[in-house]
Design a protein around this motif. Structure first.
Motif, PDB file in Angstrom:
ATOM      1  N   THR A 114      74.389  -1.951  40.011  1.00  0.00           N
ATOM      2  CA  THR A 114      73.669  -2.702  40.846  1.00  0.00           C
ATOM      3  C   THR A 114      73.226  -3.424  41.857  1.00  0.00           C
ATOM      4  OG1 THR A 114      71.763  -0.684  40.054  1.00  0.00           O
ATOM      5  CG2 THR A 114      70.999  -1.803  42.023  1.00  0.00           C
ATOM      6  N   VAL A 115      73.165  -4.674  41.007  1.00  0.00           N
ATOM      7  CA  VAL A 115      73.618  -5.853  41.725  1.00  0.00           C
ATOM      8  C   VAL A 115      74.587  -5.927  42.089  1.00  0.00           C
ATOM      9  CG1 VAL A 115      74.202  -8.342  41.432  1.00  0.00           C
ATOM     10  CG2 VAL A 115      72.209  -7.129  39.744  1.00  0.00           C
ATOM     11  N   ALA A 116      75.573  -5.614  41.718  1.00  0.00           N
ATOM     12  CA  ALA A 116      77.184  -5.604  42.797  1.00  0.00           C
ATOM     13  C   ALA A 116      77.043  -4.882  43.893  1.00  0.00           C
ATOM     14  CB  ALA A 116      78.576  -5.321  41.351  1.00  0.00           C
ATOM     15  N   ALA A 117      76.608  -3.236  43.612  1.00  0.00           N
ATOM     16  CA  ALA A 117      76.906  -2.365  44.580  1.00  0.00           C
ATOM     17  C   ALA A 117      76.072  -3.983  45.801  1.00  0.00           C
ATOM     18  CB  ALA A 117      75.842  -1.327  44.647  1.00  0.00           C
ATOM     19  N   LEU A 118      74.925  -3.960  45.761  1.00  0.00           N
ATOM     20  CA  LEU A 118      74.184  -4.453  46.567  1.00  0.00           C
ATOM     21  C   LEU A 118      74.658  -5.487  47.096  1.00  0.00           C
ATOM     22  CD1 LEU A 118      70.432  -4.427  45.378  1.00  0.00           C
ATOM     23  CD2 LEU A 118      70.551  -3.371  47.415  1.00  0.00           C
ATOM     24  N   LEU A 119      75.548  -6.692  46.729  1.00  0.00           N
ATOM     25  CA  LEU A 119      76.389  -7.867  47.265  1.00  0.00           C
ATOM     26  C   LEU A 119      77.229  -7.083  47.636  1.00  0.00           C
ATOM     27  CD1 LEU A 119      76.808 -10.345  43.758  1.00  0.00           C
ATOM     28  CD2 LEU A 119      74.616 -10.353  46.254  1.00  0.00           C
ATOM     29  N   GLU A 120      77.622  -6.394  47.537  1.00  0.00           N
ATOM     30  CA  GLU A 120      79.407  -5.759  48.319  1.00  0.00           C
ATOM     31  C   GLU A 120      78.308  -5.069  49.474  1.00  0.00           C
ATOM     32  OE1 GLU A 120      79.956  -2.008  45.648  1.00  0.00           O
ATOM     33  OE2 GLU A 120      81.949  -3.149  44.027  1.00  0.00           O
ATOM     34  N   ARG A 121      77.115  -4.812  49.777  1.00  0.00           N
ATOM     35  CA  ARG A 121      76.833  -4.618  50.571  1.00  0.00           C
ATOM     36  C   ARG A 121      76.259  -5.399  51.572  1.00  0.00           C
ATOM     37  NH1 ARG A 121      77.511   0.123  47.597  1.00  0.00           N
ATOM     38  NH2 ARG A 121      77.948   1.368  48.357  1.00  0.00           N
ATOM     39  N   GLY A 122      76.674  -6.375  51.678  1.00  0.00           N
ATOM     40  CA  GLY A 122      75.991  -7.721  51.767  1.00  0.00           C
ATOM     41  C   GLY A 122      73.823  -7.976  51.453  1.00  0.00           C
ATOM     42  N   ALA A 123      73.687  -8.655  50.940  1.00  0.00           N
ATOM     43  CA  ALA A 123      72.552  -8.820  49.930  1.00  0.00           C
ATOM     44  C   ALA A 123      72.909 -10.372  50.186  1.00  0.00           C
ATOM     45  CB  ALA A 123      72.180  -8.089  48.882  1.00  0.00           C
ATOM     46  N   ASP A 124      71.796 -10.472  50.736  1.00  0.00           N
ATOM     47  CA  ASP A 124      71.543 -12.429  50.419  1.00  0.00           C
ATOM     48  C   ASP A 124      71.222 -12.608  49.381  1.00  0.00           C
ATOM     49  OD1 ASP A 124      70.738 -14.354  51.375  1.00  0.00           O
ATOM     50  OD2 ASP A 124      69.406 -14.524  52.870  1.00  0.00           O
ATOM     51  N   THR A 125      72.050 -14.006  49.216  1.00  0.00           N
ATOM     52  CA  THR A 125      71.861 -14.130  47.672  1.00  0.00           C
ATOM     53  C   THR A 125      70.758 -15.360  47.635  1.00  0.00           C
ATOM     54  OG1 THR A 125      73.711 -16.020  47.573  1.00  0.00           O
ATOM     55  CG2 THR A 125      73.913 -13.135  46.798  1.00  0.00           C
ATOM     56  N   GLY A 126      70.497 -16.020  48.995  1.00  0.00           N
ATOM     57  CA  GLY A 126      69.523 -17.819  49.252  1.00  0.00           C
ATOM     58  C   GLY A 126      68.193 -16.467  49.379  1.00  0.00           C
ATOM     59  N   ARG A 127      67.395 -15.339  49.832  1.00  0.00           N
ATOM     60  CA  ARG A 127      66.494 -14.757  49.569  1.00  0.00           C
ATOM     61  C   ARG A 127      65.916 -15.525  47.884  1.00  0.00           C
ATOM     62  NH1 ARG A 127      65.636 -10.971  53.415  1.00  0.00           N
ATOM     63  NH2 ARG A 127      64.036 -11.164  52.651  1.00  0.00           N
ATOM     64  N   VAL A 128      64.819 -15.961  48.768  1.00  0.00           N
ATOM     65  CA  VAL A 128      63.352 -16.786  47.431  1.00  0.00           C
ATOM     66  C   VAL A 128      62.205 -15.911  47.361  1.00  0.00           C
ATOM     67  CG1 VAL A 128      62.288 -18.759  46.315  1.00  0.00           C
ATOM     68  CG2 VAL A 128      64.475 -18.912  47.334  1.00  0.00           C
ATOM     69  N   ASN A 129      61.717 -15.697  46.178  1.00  0.00           N
ATOM     70  CA  ASN A 129      60.938 -14.959  46.756  1.00  0.00           C
ATOM     71  C   ASN A 129      59.303 -15.442  46.616  1.00  0.00           C
ATOM     72  OD1 ASN A 129      60.431 -16.038  43.804  1.00  0.00           O
ATOM     73  ND2 ASN A 129      60.793 -13.523  43.092  1.00  0.00           N
ATOM     74  N   ASP A 130      58.470 -14.896  46.414  1.00  0.00           N
ATOM     75  CA  ASP A 130      56.683 -15.369  46.563  1.00  0.00           C
ATOM     76  C   ASP A 130      56.767 -16.550  44.716  1.00  0.00           C
ATOM     77  OD1 ASP A 130      56.383 -14.264  49.223  1.00  0.00           O
ATOM     78  OD2 ASP A 130      54.993 -13.331  47.994  1.00  0.00           O
ATOM     79  N   ARG A 131      57.315 -16.270  44.195  1.00  0.00           N
ATOM     80  CA  ARG A 131      57.200 -17.223  43.296  1.00  0.00           C
ATOM     81  C   ARG A 131      58.246 -18.818  43.065  1.00  0.00           C
ATOM     82  NH1 ARG A 131      56.532 -12.125  42.030  1.00  0.00           N
ATOM     83  NH2 ARG A 131      58.363 -11.811  41.977  1.00  0.00           N
TER      84      ARG A 131
END
Length: 144
Positions: free
Chosen positions: A68-85
Motif C-alpha cells: 500500500t505504501v508503494a501504491a501511494l508513492l506511485e500516485r504521488g503521496a507526499d513523504t514530507g507530511r507530519v501528523n499532529d504527533r
C-alpha cells in the motif's frame, strides 16, 4: 480561510461523501491496496488527511502495508507530511521495523530528520540499530 480553487470544504460534503472519505483511511489501515488504488485513480486525493493529521501514507506505513505504501508513492503521496504527533510515514515505518516500507520511502525522498519525532529520533529512542543503519547508510551507528 478560503479553500483553494477546486478544494471542497466540509460544509460542501454530504454525510455520504464524508463516509466514503473516512473509509479510505480504513483501506490504508487494513492494507486493501487494490481498493485504495482504485479510489485514488478515480479521484480521491492521495494526500487525504484525517483529523489527527494522519495521511493515507502514514497509516499504511504504521500498519505495515508496504504494498500500500508503494501504491501511494506511485500516485504521488507526499513523504514530507507530519501528523499532529510530529510523526512522518518514515518514522512510522521505522517504529514498526518494516524494512521494505523504509526503503520505499527513502527511495521516494523521505527525509529521516523531518519532524519533531523524526525517523532518526525513533530509531535512536527505541534502540533500533537495524533501522538506524537503513537511515544512515555508510555512517557508524555507534556514535548515536
Amino acid at each position: 480561510m478560503t479553500p483553494a480553487p477546486g478544494e471542497l470544504t466540509q460544509q460542501e460534503l454530504t454525510e455520504e461523501d464524508l463516509a466514503v472519505l473516512r473509509s479510505m483511511f480504513d483501506l490504508a489501515r487494513t492494507g486493501d491496496t487494490a481498493r485504495l488504488a482504485e479510489a485514488l485513480d478515480a479521484g480521491i486525493p492521495v494526500n487525504l488527511t484525517n483529523g489527527s493529521g494522519d495521511t493515507l501514507l502514514i497509516l499504511a506505513a504504521y500498519h505495515v502495508h508496504p504494498d500500500t505504501v508503494a501504491a501511494l508513492l506511485e500516485r504521488g503521496a507526499d513523504t514530507g507530511r507530519v501528523n499532529d504527533r510530529g510523526q512522518t510515514a518514515l518514522a512510522a515505518a521505522v517504529f514498526r521495523r518494516c524494512e521494505r516500507s523504509v526503503a520505499l520511502l527513502l527511495e521516494a525522498g523521505a527525509d529521516p530528520a523531518l519532524g519533531p519525532r523524526s525517523a532518526l529520533d525513533v530509531a535512536r529512542h527505541f534502540d533500533l540499530p537495524d533501522m538506524l543503519a537503513l537511515l544512515t547508510p555508510g555512517r557508524s551507528t555507534a556514535a548515536g
